[in-house]
Each structure stands twice: as C-alpha cells, then as structure tokens.
Design a protein around this motif. Structure first.
Motif, mmCIF file in Angstrom:
data_model
loop_
_atom_site.group_PDB
_atom_site.id
_atom_site.type_symbol
_atom_site.label_atom_id
_atom_site.label_comp_id
_atom_site.label_asym_id
_atom_site.label_seq_id
_atom_site.Cartn_x
_atom_site.Cartn_y
_atom_site.Cartn_z
ATOM 1 N N ALA A 15 0.832 -1.208 0.000
ATOM 2 C CA ALA A 15 0.000 0.000 0.000
ATOM 3 C C ALA A 15 0.867 1.259 0.000
ATOM 4 C CB ALA A 15 -0.933 -0.002 1.211
ATOM 5 N N TRP A 16 1.945 1.259 0.788
ATOM 6 C CA TRP A 16 2.867 2.398 0.783
ATOM 7 C C TRP A 16 3.502 2.561 -0.591
ATOM 8 C CZ3 TRP A 16 3.457 6.429 3.817
ATOM 9 C CH2 TRP A 16 3.013 6.359 5.133
ATOM 10 N N ARG A 17 3.864 1.461 -1.226
ATOM 11 C CA ARG A 17 4.470 1.540 -2.560
ATOM 12 C C ARG A 17 3.476 2.073 -3.597
ATOM 13 N NH1 ARG A 17 9.449 -1.424 -2.872
ATOM 14 N NH2 ARG A 17 9.755 -2.593 -0.951
ATOM 15 N N ARG A 18 2.230 1.607 -3.531
ATOM 16 C CA ARG A 18 1.205 2.104 -4.469
ATOM 17 C C ARG A 18 0.960 3.593 -4.258
ATOM 18 N NH1 ARG A 18 -1.447 -2.637 -2.933
ATOM 19 N NH2 ARG A 18 -2.766 -1.418 -1.545
ATOM 20 N N THR A 19 0.908 4.015 -3.010
ATOM 21 C CA THR A 19 0.671 5.427 -2.717
ATOM 22 C C THR A 19 1.831 6.280 -3.210
ATOM 23 O OG1 THR A 19 -0.604 4.773 -0.776
ATOM 24 C CG2 THR A 19 0.105 7.059 -0.878
ATOM 25 N N THR A 20 3.049 5.791 -3.035
ATOM 26 C CA THR A 20 4.217 6.517 -3.526
ATOM 27 C C THR A 20 4.190 6.609 -5.047
ATOM 28 O OG1 THR A 20 5.492 5.736 -1.637
ATOM 29 C CG2 THR A 20 6.730 6.580 -3.495
ATOM 30 N N LEU A 21 3.811 5.521 -5.704
ATOM 31 C CA LEU A 21 3.725 5.534 -7.160
ATOM 32 C C LEU A 21 2.667 6.521 -7.649
ATOM 33 C CD1 LEU A 21 4.581 4.411 -9.894
ATOM 34 C CD2 LEU A 21 2.903 2.589 -9.574
ATOM 35 N N SER A 22 1.514 6.544 -7.002
ATOM 36 C CA SER A 22 0.476 7.492 -7.424
ATOM 37 C C SER A 22 0.904 8.933 -7.167
ATOM 38 C CB SER A 22 -0.852 7.178 -6.735
ATOM 39 O OG SER A 22 -0.758 7.385 -5.348
ATOM 40 N N GLY A 23 1.638 9.166 -6.086
ATOM 41 C CA GLY A 23 2.176 10.504 -5.825
ATOM 42 C C GLY A 23 3.198 10.901 -6.875
ATOM 43 N N THR A 24 3.989 9.945 -7.333
ATOM 44 C CA THR A 24 4.976 10.213 -8.383
ATOM 45 C C THR A 24 4.278 10.612 -9.676
ATOM 46 O OG1 THR A 24 6.471 8.597 -7.397
ATOM 47 C CG2 THR A 24 6.891 9.214 -9.688
ATOM 48 N N VAL A 25 3.258 9.879 -10.032
ATOM 49 C CA VAL A 25 2.505 10.204 -11.247
ATOM 50 C C VAL A 25 1.866 11.588 -11.129
ATOM 51 C CG1 VAL A 25 0.505 9.550 -12.650
ATOM 52 C CG2 VAL A 25 2.114 7.807 -11.874
ATOM 53 N N ALA A 26 1.286 11.886 -9.979
ATOM 54 C CA ALA A 26 0.661 13.198 -9.777
ATOM 55 C C ALA A 26 1.690 14.318 -9.859
ATOM 56 C CB ALA A 26 -0.052 13.231 -8.431
ATOM 57 N N PHE A 52 8.879 19.097 -3.907
ATOM 58 C CA PHE A 52 9.434 18.961 -2.559
ATOM 59 C C PHE A 52 8.492 18.164 -1.660
ATOM 60 C CE2 PHE A 52 12.171 22.707 -3.581
ATOM 61 C CZ PHE A 52 13.373 22.039 -3.427
ATOM 62 N N GLY A 53 7.186 18.379 -1.835
ATOM 63 C CA GLY A 53 6.211 17.579 -1.084
ATOM 64 C C GLY A 53 6.307 16.115 -1.441
ATOM 65 N N GLY A 56 9.438 14.661 0.181
ATOM 66 C CA GLY A 56 9.208 14.436 1.611
ATOM 67 C C GLY A 56 8.373 13.195 1.849
ATOM 68 N N PHE A 57 7.317 13.035 1.077
ATOM 69 C CA PHE A 57 6.474 11.845 1.224
ATOM 70 C C PHE A 57 7.255 10.590 0.865
ATOM 71 C CE2 PHE A 57 3.464 8.629 -0.061
ATOM 72 C CZ PHE A 57 2.579 8.659 0.999
ATOM 73 N N LEU A 58 8.084 10.669 -0.158
ATOM 74 C CA LEU A 58 8.898 9.528 -0.556
ATOM 75 C C LEU A 58 9.837 9.100 0.572
ATOM 76 C CD1 LEU A 58 9.619 7.666 -2.964
ATOM 77 C CD2 LEU A 58 11.375 9.326 -3.561
ATOM 78 N N MET A 59 10.432 10.061 1.259
ATOM 79 C CA MET A 59 11.328 9.730 2.375
ATOM 80 C C MET A 59 10.563 9.053 3.515
ATOM 81 S SD MET A 59 14.045 12.940 2.477
ATOM 82 C CE MET A 59 13.176 13.654 3.810
ATOM 83 N N MET A 94 1.104 18.714 -1.769
ATOM 84 C CA MET A 94 1.000 18.282 -3.162
ATOM 85 C C MET A 94 -0.383 18.558 -3.730
ATOM 86 S SD MET A 94 3.264 14.762 -3.086
ATOM 87 C CE MET A 94 2.290 14.015 -4.332
ATOM 88 N N VAL A 95 -1.421 18.320 -2.934
ATOM 89 C CA VAL A 95 -2.794 18.556 -3.398
ATOM 90 C C VAL A 95 -3.034 20.045 -3.645
ATOM 91 C CG1 VAL A 95 -5.211 18.466 -2.711
ATOM 92 C CG2 VAL A 95 -3.750 16.479 -2.363
ATOM 93 N N VAL A 96 -2.627 20.877 -2.696
ATOM 94 C CA VAL A 96 -2.831 22.328 -2.837
ATOM 95 C C VAL A 96 -2.084 22.853 -4.059
ATOM 96 C CG1 VAL A 96 -2.335 24.558 -1.756
ATOM 97 C CG2 VAL A 96 -3.359 22.728 -0.412
ATOM 98 N N CYS A 97 -0.851 22.432 -4.231
ATOM 99 C CA CYS A 97 -0.081 22.890 -5.393
ATOM 100 C C CYS A 97 -0.688 22.380 -6.694
ATOM 101 C CB CYS A 97 1.370 22.454 -5.262
ATOM 102 S SG CYS A 97 2.214 23.341 -3.942
#
Length: 105
Positions: A15-26, A52-53, A56-59, A94-97
């Motif tokens: 789940a963490w990996r999927r969330t990171t991947l979706s954040g990368t795409v976004a 930068f967001g 940070g989430f990736l870390m 990330m959402v706000v930006c």
C-alpha cells in the motif's frame, strides 16, 4: 507466544508503494501542466513545492517500508506521530499545489 501477522505487513508495504507511485505520477503530471506553454512564475513555484512535497512523502514512505520489512515476524513498529504528520503535510502540500496549477492553467 509469538504473533502470527499473516500477510498484513506485506499488504501494508504494498500500500505504501502504491501510494508513492500514485504521488509520483501526480507530481510528474503537475510538473508537465505547470511547464506547458512556457509556464508562469506561480506555476513553476507551485510545481517546485509539489516536487518537494513528493520528495518528503517519498522519504517517509521509504522509512516506513523499511520498518515494516525488518519486522522479523513480530509486531511491526508503530509509525511515529511526527512521521505521520510529515506524510499528511506533504500530501496536503502536493494537493494544494496541484489545485493551484490546474486553476492557474
């Protein structure tokens, strides 16, 4: 008696990996949208904050994935409140930006 966690830690890592991947795409799509057509100063700044967001989430996610992988069959360590707050802050940034980039474009 040792706890049998079953597949729960593995599901959580995935789940963490999927969330990171979706954040990368976004983040990539936000960067593309911000820089399309030359990009404005506000769009470039929002894109930079979004990146930068994402970093940070990736870390935070990588640290959590490593923590879950080293469980050794026992109870996984609880996520620190500071790390959870960091993940939430990075996600909100990330959402706000992303919204700023879409509205500005």
């Amino acid at each position: 008696m040792e706890r049998d966690p079953g597949l729960q830690p593995e599901r959580t890592r995935l789940a963490w990996r999927r969330t990171t991947l979706s954040g990368t795409v976004a983040a990539v799509l936000a960067g593309r949208a911000a820089l399309a057509g030359g990009g404005s100063v506000g769009g470039v700044v929002a894109c930079a904050v979004c990146c930068f967001g994402w970093l940070g989430f990736l870390m935070v996610a990588h640290r959590r994935i490593r923590g879950l992988a080293g469980g050794g069959g026992g109870v996984p360590a609880v996520m620190a409140p500071r790390a959870a707050a960091g993940a939430v802050l990075c996600t909100v940034a990330m959402v706000v930006c992303g919204v700023v980039i879409v509205v500005e474009g």
